[in-house]
Design a protein around this motif. Structure first.
Motif, PDB file in Angstrom:
ATOM      1  N   ARG A 122       0.836  -1.196   0.000  1.00  0.00           N
ATOM      2  CA  ARG A 122       0.000   0.000   0.000  1.00  0.00           C
ATOM      3  C   ARG A 122       0.877   1.254   0.000  1.00  0.00           C
ATOM      4  O   ARG A 122       0.655   2.187  -0.755  1.00  0.00           O
ATOM      5  N   LYS A 141     -11.948   1.677   3.816  1.00  0.00           N
ATOM      6  CA  LYS A 141     -10.825   1.275   2.934  1.00  0.00           C
ATOM      7  C   LYS A 141     -10.962  -0.201   2.551  1.00  0.00           C
ATOM      8  O   LYS A 141     -10.624  -0.594   1.431  1.00  0.00           O
ATOM      9  N   GLU A 154     -13.471  -0.528  -0.145  1.00  0.00           N
ATOM     10  CA  GLU A 154     -12.899  -0.141  -1.453  1.00  0.00           C
ATOM     11  C   GLU A 154     -12.243  -1.331  -2.153  1.00  0.00           C
ATOM     12  O   GLU A 154     -12.189  -1.397  -3.377  1.00  0.00           O
TER      13      GLU A 154
END
Ligand code: ZN
Length: 398
Positions: free
Chosen positions: A297, A336, A339
């Motif tokens: 990430r 998140k 997502e």
């Protein structure tokens, strides 16, 4: 048609309380507060009541071929043992069994609110017999380990079959089962036809020791079936993969559990970044090394979730997949995590302007779930453990 719900989770700004979506044909034409959407649009109102309307979920990595292998293979001692076990199970299956398995998988994925799936199939010749009930990217999964001289033919024959579908791609299986020639041919086809590519990479500790140290159970197994092993004993699986190609965002890479320190440089240096799919429950079944989520990430990689096949997972629910991910990464916010089954896989499939959000111009693919009056709807989404109440796919209520 106008669909009203207590909450619209658009993934394009904060959720909208007492919101609505106007739909024309298969597209969203308006999103906002119910009163405003109603004033701007005509049509029948479908009131979902105390529900949260979500974008349809996207499974970024799956093998519906093996839906019928649920519960058949206990967690293995080694990855090579698992390959032996799945090969023994596959030997018992006929074409009809695979067709039934794929159809069952579609029905199950859909029942869990999945409206788009990236599905790898080892039987591209069967795809014309299947009417997929959800949006499907068909990836022909290719292996030439027993016949590397036929790499080009294997790719070209599979293209002839799979290209009958509107959205398709190619999936050289993995560096240990697909030759460099096979990968190269897939890349040529991908450039010519502007299709997507996917592969399995750096999944197990055994794959790492096979390529880096030329040792271990997978090394012995592959050597035993006659694979040329001259690419082993030098580099990590990632270095081998990256070293052989101009990397591009065309690639969706499954797993990437095993990264050496030296791999960080490679990942950081690559300007065109591939997409990554993590399958938390399959990962747990194999007891792989910790998935390097934070490292990937931080380097800007787009990370998606997938279920992988039911030969290493219990069901095709992406809600359960989000929960498993949250258990291993509790610091990642629920929005998140959501997502990773909506916006991120839409981007990986190059559908960032059509899927994964509830937004004007996007496809009308939604699911709805009961909406408790909690402060964080994303917590409710991840905790949701039943089939969704209501689904709309391509503008039609299913
Ligand atoms: Zn897989």
């Amino acid at each position: 048609m106008i669909v009203r719900a207590r909450l619209i989770v658009t993934m394009n700004g904060p959720p909208i309380e007492n919101g609505a979506v106007a739909i024309e044909g298969n597209r969203v034409v308006d999103v906002g507060l119910f009163n405003e959407v109603r004033a701007r649009n005509s049509g029948e109102v479908v009131d979902l009541g105390e529900q949260a309307l979500l974008p349809g979920l996207i499974n970024a990595h799956c093998h519906l071929d093996y839906t019928c292998l649920r519960g058949k293979i206990p967690p293995p001692k080694s990855f090579a043992d698992w390959i032996r076990a799945i090969n023994a199970e596959k030997a018992k299956l006929s074409r009809q069994d695979y067709l039934a398995s794929i159809n069952e998988g579609f029905a199950e994925a859909k029942s869990f609110g999945t409206t788009t799936i990236a599905n790898l199939t080892a039987f591209p010749e069967l795809v014309t017999k299947i009417h997929e009930p959800i949006r499907t990217w068909w990836f022909a999964e290719l292996i030439d380990v027993r016949e590397p001289n036929r790499a080009r033919d294997i790719v070209d024959l599979s293209v002839e079959s799979v290209k009958s579908k509107e959205t398709w791609g190619l999936a050289p299986h993995a560096s240990f089962t697909a030759s460099t020639d096979l990968y190269r041919r897939c890349e040529e086809v991908a450039r010519a036809k502007t299709i997507l590519l996917t592969t399995h990479l750096a999944e197990s500790r055994e794959e790492m020791s096979m390529f880096r140290e030329a040792s271990g159970p997978l090394y012995e197994f592959m050597k035993g079936i006659g694979r040329p092993m001259d690419d082993c004993g030098h580099e990590t699986p990632l270095a081998l993969f990256v070293g052989r190609r101009a990397l591009s965002a065309r690639w969706i890479v499954a797993h990437l559990n095993e990264l050496a320190e030296s791999d960080s440089d490679l990942l950081a240096r690559s300007t065109e970044k591939f997409h990554v799919v993590h399958s938390p429950r399959s990962h747990g079944y194999f007891a792989h090394s910790r998935f390097p989520f934070e490292r990937l990430r931080a380097l800007g990689y787009n990370i998606c979730l997938g279920t992988d096949s039911l030969a290493s997972n219990d069901d095709l629910s992406l809600f359960a997949e989000m929960r498993a991910f949250q258990r291993s990464e509790p610091a990642v916010s629920p929005s998140k995590i959501f997502e990773m089954v909506t916006v991120n896989p839409a981007r990986a499939l190059r559908q960032e302007n059509a899927l994964g959000k509830i937004r004007s111009g996007f496809c009308a693919d939604f699911v709805s779930i009961p909406c408790a009056r909690s402060t964080n709807v994303f917590e409710d989404i991840i905790a949701f453990d039943r089939p969704p109440n209501w689904t709309m796919l391509d503008g039609k209520i299913r």
